[in-house]
Design a protein around this motif. Structure first.
Motif, PDB file in Angstrom:
ATOM      1  N   VAL A  32      38.446  42.890  45.346  1.00  0.00           N
ATOM      2  CA  VAL A  32      39.224  42.053  44.431  1.00  0.00           C
ATOM      3  C   VAL A  32      40.504  42.753  43.995  1.00  0.00           C
ATOM      4  CG1 VAL A  32      39.169  40.848  42.199  1.00  0.00           C
ATOM      5  CG2 VAL A  32      37.123  40.904  43.644  1.00  0.00           C
ATOM      6  N   VAL A  33      40.470  44.086  43.970  1.00  0.00           N
ATOM      7  CA  VAL A  33      41.607  44.864  43.463  1.00  0.00           C
ATOM      8  C   VAL A  33      42.917  44.544  44.184  1.00  0.00           C
ATOM      9  CG1 VAL A  33      42.538  47.214  43.223  1.00  0.00           C
ATOM     10  CG2 VAL A  33      40.178  46.714  42.551  1.00  0.00           C
ATOM     11  N   PRO A  34      42.976  44.435  45.525  1.00  0.00           N
ATOM     12  CA  PRO A  34      44.259  44.128  46.168  1.00  0.00           C
ATOM     13  C   PRO A  34      44.883  42.818  45.700  1.00  0.00           C
ATOM     14  CG  PRO A  34      42.710  44.962  47.789  1.00  0.00           C
ATOM     15  CD  PRO A  34      41.939  44.744  46.527  1.00  0.00           C
ATOM     16  N   PHE A  35      44.058  41.802  45.422  1.00  0.00           N
ATOM     17  CA  PHE A  35      44.590  40.534  44.921  1.00  0.00           C
ATOM     18  C   PHE A  35      45.168  40.716  43.516  1.00  0.00           C
ATOM     19  CE2 PHE A  35      41.366  39.306  48.025  1.00  0.00           C
ATOM     20  CZ  PHE A  35      42.084  38.425  48.816  1.00  0.00           C
ATOM     21  N   VAL A  36      44.466  41.491  42.691  1.00  0.00           N
ATOM     22  CA  VAL A  36      44.995  41.792  41.354  1.00  0.00           C
ATOM     23  C   VAL A  36      46.285  42.588  41.476  1.00  0.00           C
ATOM     24  CG1 VAL A  36      44.526  42.955  39.165  1.00  0.00           C
ATOM     25  CG2 VAL A  36      42.680  41.733  40.356  1.00  0.00           C
ATOM     26  N   ALA A  37      46.317  43.495  42.441  1.00  0.00           N
ATOM     27  CA  ALA A  37      47.521  44.313  42.634  1.00  0.00           C
ATOM     28  C   ALA A  37      48.716  43.446  43.020  1.00  0.00           C
ATOM     29  CB  ALA A  37      47.261  45.366  43.707  1.00  0.00           C
ATOM     30  N   ILE A  38      48.490  42.423  43.844  1.00  0.00           N
ATOM     31  CA  ILE A  38      49.581  41.526  44.226  1.00  0.00           C
ATOM     32  C   ILE A  38      50.138  40.822  42.997  1.00  0.00           C
ATOM     33  CG2 ILE A  38      50.147  39.418  45.496  1.00  0.00           C
ATOM     34  CD1 ILE A  38      48.147  40.298  47.626  1.00  0.00           C
ATOM     35  N   VAL A  39      49.226  40.366  42.119  1.00  0.00           N
ATOM     36  CA  VAL A  39      49.676  39.700  40.890  1.00  0.00           C
ATOM     37  C   VAL A  39      50.486  40.660  40.026  1.00  0.00           C
ATOM     38  CG1 VAL A  39      48.900  38.573  38.776  1.00  0.00           C
ATOM     39  CG2 VAL A  39      47.730  38.093  40.936  1.00  0.00           C
ATOM     40  N   GLU A  40      49.952  41.850  39.826  1.00  0.00           N
ATOM     41  CA  GLU A  40      50.658  42.817  38.982  1.00  0.00           C
ATOM     42  C   GLU A  40      51.969  43.250  39.620  1.00  0.00           C
ATOM     43  OE1 GLU A  40      49.786  43.491  35.924  1.00  0.00           O
ATOM     44  OE2 GLU A  40      48.124  42.075  36.261  1.00  0.00           O
ATOM     45  N   LEU A  41      51.993  43.339  40.931  1.00  0.00           N
ATOM     46  CA  LEU A  41      53.235  43.689  41.616  1.00  0.00           C
ATOM     47  C   LEU A  41      54.273  42.581  41.430  1.00  0.00           C
ATOM     48  CD1 LEU A  41      54.469  45.897  43.431  1.00  0.00           C
ATOM     49  CD2 LEU A  41      53.704  44.578  45.406  1.00  0.00           C
ATOM     50  N   PRO A 283      47.490  34.282  39.973  1.00  0.00           N
ATOM     51  CA  PRO A 283      46.129  34.830  40.132  1.00  0.00           C
ATOM     52  C   PRO A 283      45.118  33.779  40.560  1.00  0.00           C
ATOM     53  CG  PRO A 283      47.122  35.629  38.105  1.00  0.00           C
ATOM     54  CD  PRO A 283      48.049  34.574  38.634  1.00  0.00           C
ATOM     55  N   GLY A 284      45.244  32.566  39.982  1.00  0.00           N
ATOM     56  CA  GLY A 284      44.308  31.519  40.355  1.00  0.00           C
ATOM     57  C   GLY A 284      44.431  31.124  41.809  1.00  0.00           C
ATOM     58  N   LEU A 285      45.679  31.079  42.329  1.00  0.00           N
ATOM     59  CA  LEU A 285      45.887  30.729  43.725  1.00  0.00           C
ATOM     60  C   LEU A 285      45.329  31.785  44.663  1.00  0.00           C
ATOM     61  CD1 LEU A 285      49.539  29.342  43.552  1.00  0.00           C
ATOM     62  CD2 LEU A 285      47.417  28.034  43.722  1.00  0.00           C
ATOM     63  N   LEU A 286      45.509  33.044  44.303  1.00  0.00           N
ATOM     64  CA  LEU A 286      45.065  34.134  45.176  1.00  0.00           C
ATOM     65  C   LEU A 286      43.549  34.320  45.124  1.00  0.00           C
ATOM     66  CD1 LEU A 286      47.858  36.812  44.527  1.00  0.00           C
ATOM     67  CD2 LEU A 286      47.532  35.420  46.571  1.00  0.00           C
ATOM     68  N   LEU A 287      43.005  34.376  43.901  1.00  0.00           N
ATOM     69  CA  LEU A 287      41.577  34.677  43.760  1.00  0.00           C
ATOM     70  C   LEU A 287      40.703  33.438  43.921  1.00  0.00           C
ATOM     71  CD1 LEU A 287      41.717  37.212  40.788  1.00  0.00           C
ATOM     72  CD2 LEU A 287      41.261  37.704  43.187  1.00  0.00           C
ATOM     73  N   GLY A 288      41.253  32.266  43.592  1.00  0.00           N
ATOM     74  CA  GLY A 288      40.447  31.053  43.697  1.00  0.00           C
ATOM     75  C   GLY A 288      40.016  30.761  45.116  1.00  0.00           C
ATOM     76  N   LEU A 289      40.874  31.134  46.080  1.00  0.00           N
ATOM     77  CA  LEU A 289      40.518  30.913  47.487  1.00  0.00           C
ATOM     78  C   LEU A 289      39.345  31.777  47.929  1.00  0.00           C
ATOM     79  CD1 LEU A 289      44.025  30.647  49.203  1.00  0.00           C
ATOM     80  CD2 LEU A 289      42.313  28.847  48.978  1.00  0.00           C
ATOM     81  N   GLY A 290      39.147  32.909  47.277  1.00  0.00           N
ATOM     82  CA  GLY A 290      38.087  33.827  47.707  1.00  0.00           C
ATOM     83  C   GLY A 290      36.765  33.644  47.002  1.00  0.00           C
ATOM     84  N   LEU A 291      36.662  32.592  46.154  1.00  0.00           N
ATOM     85  CA  LEU A 291      35.418  32.404  45.400  1.00  0.00           C
ATOM     86  C   LEU A 291      34.331  31.701  46.201  1.00  0.00           C
ATOM     87  CD1 LEU A 291      36.812  31.371  41.885  1.00  0.00           C
ATOM     88  CD2 LEU A 291      36.136  33.633  42.684  1.00  0.00           C
ATOM     89  N   THR A 292      34.712  30.753  47.037  1.00  0.00           N
ATOM     90  CA  THR A 292      33.701  29.938  47.729  1.00  0.00           C
ATOM     91  C   THR A 292      33.243  30.538  49.051  1.00  0.00           C
ATOM     92  OG1 THR A 292      35.457  28.649  48.776  1.00  0.00           O
ATOM     93  CG2 THR A 292      34.556  27.814  46.698  1.00  0.00           C
ATOM     94  N   ALA A 293      34.119  31.296  49.711  1.00  0.00           N
ATOM     95  CA  ALA A 293      33.778  31.812  51.045  1.00  0.00           C
ATOM     96  C   ALA A 293      32.504  32.657  51.062  1.00  0.00           C
ATOM     97  CB  ALA A 293      34.954  32.599  51.607  1.00  0.00           C
ATOM     98  N   PRO A 294      32.325  33.625  50.110  1.00  0.00           N
ATOM     99  CA  PRO A 294      31.084  34.432  50.151  1.00  0.00           C
ATOM    100  C   PRO A 294      29.830  33.592  49.977  1.00  0.00           C
ATOM    101  CG  PRO A 294      32.734  35.476  48.764  1.00  0.00           C
ATOM    102  CD  PRO A 294      33.238  34.113  49.073  1.00  0.00           C
ATOM    103  N   LEU A 295      29.882  32.597  49.081  1.00  0.00           N
ATOM    104  CA  LEU A 295      28.695  31.767  48.872  1.00  0.00           C
ATOM    105  C   LEU A 295      28.381  30.912  50.090  1.00  0.00           C
ATOM    106  CD1 LEU A 295      29.246  30.621  45.173  1.00  0.00           C
ATOM    107  CD2 LEU A 295      27.651  32.343  46.020  1.00  0.00           C
ATOM    108  N   MET A 296      29.411  30.389  50.746  1.00  0.00           N
ATOM    109  CA  MET A 296      29.192  29.590  51.941  1.00  0.00           C
ATOM    110  C   MET A 296      28.633  30.448  53.081  1.00  0.00           C
ATOM    111  SD  MET A 296      29.754  26.516  51.155  1.00  0.00           S
ATOM    112  CE  MET A 296      29.047  27.007  49.571  1.00  0.00           C
ATOM    113  N   LYS A 297      29.089  31.701  53.161  1.00  0.00           N
ATOM    114  CA  LYS A 297      28.568  32.602  54.194  1.00  0.00           C
ATOM    115  C   LYS A 297      27.088  32.876  53.961  1.00  0.00           C
ATOM    116  CE  LYS A 297      29.286  37.121  56.326  1.00  0.00           C
ATOM    117  NZ  LYS A 297      30.055  38.388  56.295  1.00  0.00           N
ATOM    118  N   LEU A 298      26.729  33.032  52.699  1.00  0.00           N
ATOM    119  CA  LEU A 298      25.320  33.255  52.391  1.00  0.00           C
ATOM    120  C   LEU A 298      24.495  32.017  52.719  1.00  0.00           C
ATOM    121  CD1 LEU A 298      23.188  35.131  51.164  1.00  0.00           C
ATOM    122  CD2 LEU A 298      23.725  34.153  48.932  1.00  0.00           C
ATOM    123  N   GLY A 299      25.048  30.827  52.457  1.00  0.00           N
ATOM    124  CA  GLY A 299      24.331  29.597  52.776  1.00  0.00           C
ATOM    125  C   GLY A 299      24.077  29.449  54.255  1.00  0.00           C
TER     126      GLY A 299
END
Length: 586
Positions: A32-41, A283-299
């Motif tokens: 998650v840190v690189p996405f936060v870094a992009i926002v802070e940058l 932040p919402g645009l960057l991190l929001g895209l990464g919220l569903t992918a892990p759960l779908m992979k687990l499914g």
């Protein structure tokens, strides 16, 4: 499965599992840190657009942190995967060793009631199925949970409206998922049944194709396979149709394109209404895209997880099987006589197979067990080598209860040759000396000669080194004589023969009978036979009926008595005479 059993189950890799947890959590945070870094940058560099100065030191710190996080994320993912696979290898080794040890302690009757496929499933299929559980699932589960939690925590901290917008696709998916899985337990049971039926029909069709083609019955054999295939396809199609709508909705709502469009719309509304600035919705645009992918992979791993869970339950049930009891103070038999004292036995508490049987077999004599199918002959014979233990009464050798004799000594005392021939896929030499691995080649060949199989073995190109199932293809009678050679080599003073000639052709039966005569010499023999002419010379015959001993005596005595055995003998003679060619009986 209890917590204690589960901990014991994974005890060999407990430290590795803890390492996987730690590495996976570190990897989830660092991803998650690189996405936060992009926002802070972006926040740091944005003032440069209006001509303001930029804190170069802060920029480089952010870039350095992002680069380090990327390496940490990749490194922990690789490390967790490596640790998981090494742990999986150790667990598989540990489980297979544990399975073998437990197999050695189980009563022989457990094997008598199961095919080799059952053992293969435990050792191979079930253990291998745990690969997904150990090597992948822990890492995937923690990532699927930790990444959304960390991402949402950051979003709520910087822009709670975009956090709610990013959360909405997850909430919709979690509402629809129970609809998708409704009745799944019953469906999975039906799926397993359909799969097993298809597998059975396929094996039957392939194994019997030569026979059915020879007799022109290909259509009938193929029909069962075709019907099983049709039922399987119909079931899968109906199940897919039932879940297609809910599954499609979940897939669409959680797809990156739809989530991005939704987040852009939410961000545009917030910016246009003055509730947020463009940098606030980033932040919402960057991190929001990464919220569903892990759960779908687990499914998508659900079937693998289900197979692993079923394998774990299967292995746990296997390890829970009670081993055959071993005496604390073993005693040695004082002789080779056999005594049965009021023996009763049942495979389950509600169905008793043997009822209060009392008999004795003197050393060096042959005792035959006869009776109709289901009378308990084989069950009674299997009590002697402890395939099962009696429910009541006592089975003794040389005055020693078989339950008080050490297992190793019991099998040095009691040998057995059954109609169900078991040969290993190894050389004929090793098959014969299975009971005596230290036997010399000369001793192996002497046993083979006595078993009437030596000449047949020499006709194979590699002789005794020919491998069963590869360059040594034996008929049923020939395979039986190999097991007799094995029993001869073991040289046990007590021998149990269970219908050793039941499926032999006349030539093989004659050879087997000569081999059995050699094998039975000077031994205490307990023999079962449906072909009554093979036991007319027995010292005593025990006649069983519905698990009870109804007659005993020699052949002549029982025939003269005119009882049940006399009727069996008369029926046997009539049927035997009818099966002979015309004029052969004269």
């Amino acid at each position: 499965m209890s917590q204690e059993a589960r901990e014991s189950f994974f005890a060999p890799v407990r430290g590795s599992l803890a390492a996987i947890v730690v590495l996976s959590l570190i990897g989830a945070v660092s991803s998650v840190v690189p996405f936060v870094a992009i926002v802070e940058l972006a926040r740091t560099l944005l003032p440069a657009l209006s001509g303001a100065s930029v804190d170069a030191g802060r920029v480089w710190v952010i870039v350095l942190v992002a680069v380090i996080a990327l390496f940490v994320s990749a490194g922990t993912a690789f490390g967790a995967g490596a640790v998981g696979h090494f742990a999986d290898a150790r667990l598989q080794l540990s489980l297979r060793q544990r399975i073998v040890r437990h197999l050695q302690r189980l009563p022989l009757g457990w094997f008598d009631q199961r095919s080799s496929g059952t053992v293969r499933k435990l050792v191979e299929s079930d253990v291998t199925a745990l690969h997904q559980l150990v090597a992948h699932t822990i890492q995937e589960l923690l990532t699927a949970l930790a990444v959304p939690v960390i991402g949402l925590a950051y979003l709520f901290a910087v822009q709670w409206q975009m956090a709610l917008a990013a959360l909405l696709p997850l909430v919709v998916a979690m509402i629809l998922f129970p609809v998708l899985m409704r009745g799944s337990e019953e469906k999975y049971r039906q799926y397993d049944a359909a799969t097993a039926a298809l597998a059975g029909a396929t094996v039957e069709f392939v194994q019997g194709i030569a026979v059915v083609k020879r007799f022109g019955q290909l259509g009938r054999s193929h029909r069962r396979y075709r019907d099983a295939t049709t039922r399987y396809v119909r079931f899968v199609g109906e199940w897919t149709a039932e879940t297609a709508v809910a599954f499609t909705i979940i897939e669409v709502l959680t797809s990156p394109v739809v989530v991005l469009v939704w987040l852009l719309a939410a961000g545009y509304w917030l910016v246009s209404s003055g509730a947020a600035t463009p940098i606030d919705v980033l932040p919402g645009l960057l991190l929001g895209l990464g919220l569903t992918a892990p759960l779908m992979k687990l499914g998508s791993s659900g079937q693998f997880l289900r197979n692993a869970t079923k394998a774990q339950q299967s292995l746990a049930a296997f390890f829970a099987l009670p081993p055959v009891s071993q005496p604390d103070r073993p005693i040695s038999p004082a002789g080779h006589d056999i005594s049965l004292a009021e023996v009763s036995f049942g495979y389950d508490p509600d169905h008793r197979v043997l009822h209060e049987i009392a008999a004795a077999c003197a050393p060096g004599t042959v005792t035959a067990l006869v009776g109709a199918s289901g009378s308990g002959k084989s069950t009674l014979a299997r009590l002697l080598p402890r395939f099962y233990d009696v429910d009541a009464g006592r089975v003794a050798i040389g005055a020693a209860d078989v339950r008080q004799i050490a297992g190793s000594e019991l099998y040095r005392t009691v040998g057995f040759v059954f109609q169900d021939v078991q040969l290993l896929r190894t050389s004929l030499r090793d098959n014969i000396r299975l009971t005596r691995p230290d036997a010399t080649d000369a001793e192996v060949e002497a046993a083979a000669k006595a078993a009437q199989i030596h000449d047949r073995i020499l006709r194979f190109p590699r002789g005794y080194d020919a491998v069963v199932g590869e360059d040594a293809n034996l008929s049923g009678g020939e395979a039986q004589r190999v097991t007799i050679a094995r029993a001869l080599l073991a040289d046990t003073p007590i021998l149990v023969l269970d219908e050793a000639t039941a499926f032999a052709d006349p030539d093989s039966e004659a050879a087997i009978q000569r081999a059995l005569s050699t094998l039975a010499a000077d031994r205490t023999v307990l023999v079962i036979a449906h072909r009554l002419h093979t036991i007319t010379g027995a010292d005593q015959i025990l006649v069983l009926d519905h698990g009870r001993l109804v007659e005993r005596g020699s052949h002549d005595e029982l025939v003269a008595a005119g009882g049940r055995y006399a009727g069996m003998w008369a029926d046997y003679q009539r049927n035997h005479a009818r099966s002979l060619p015309e004029g052969a009986a004269s």
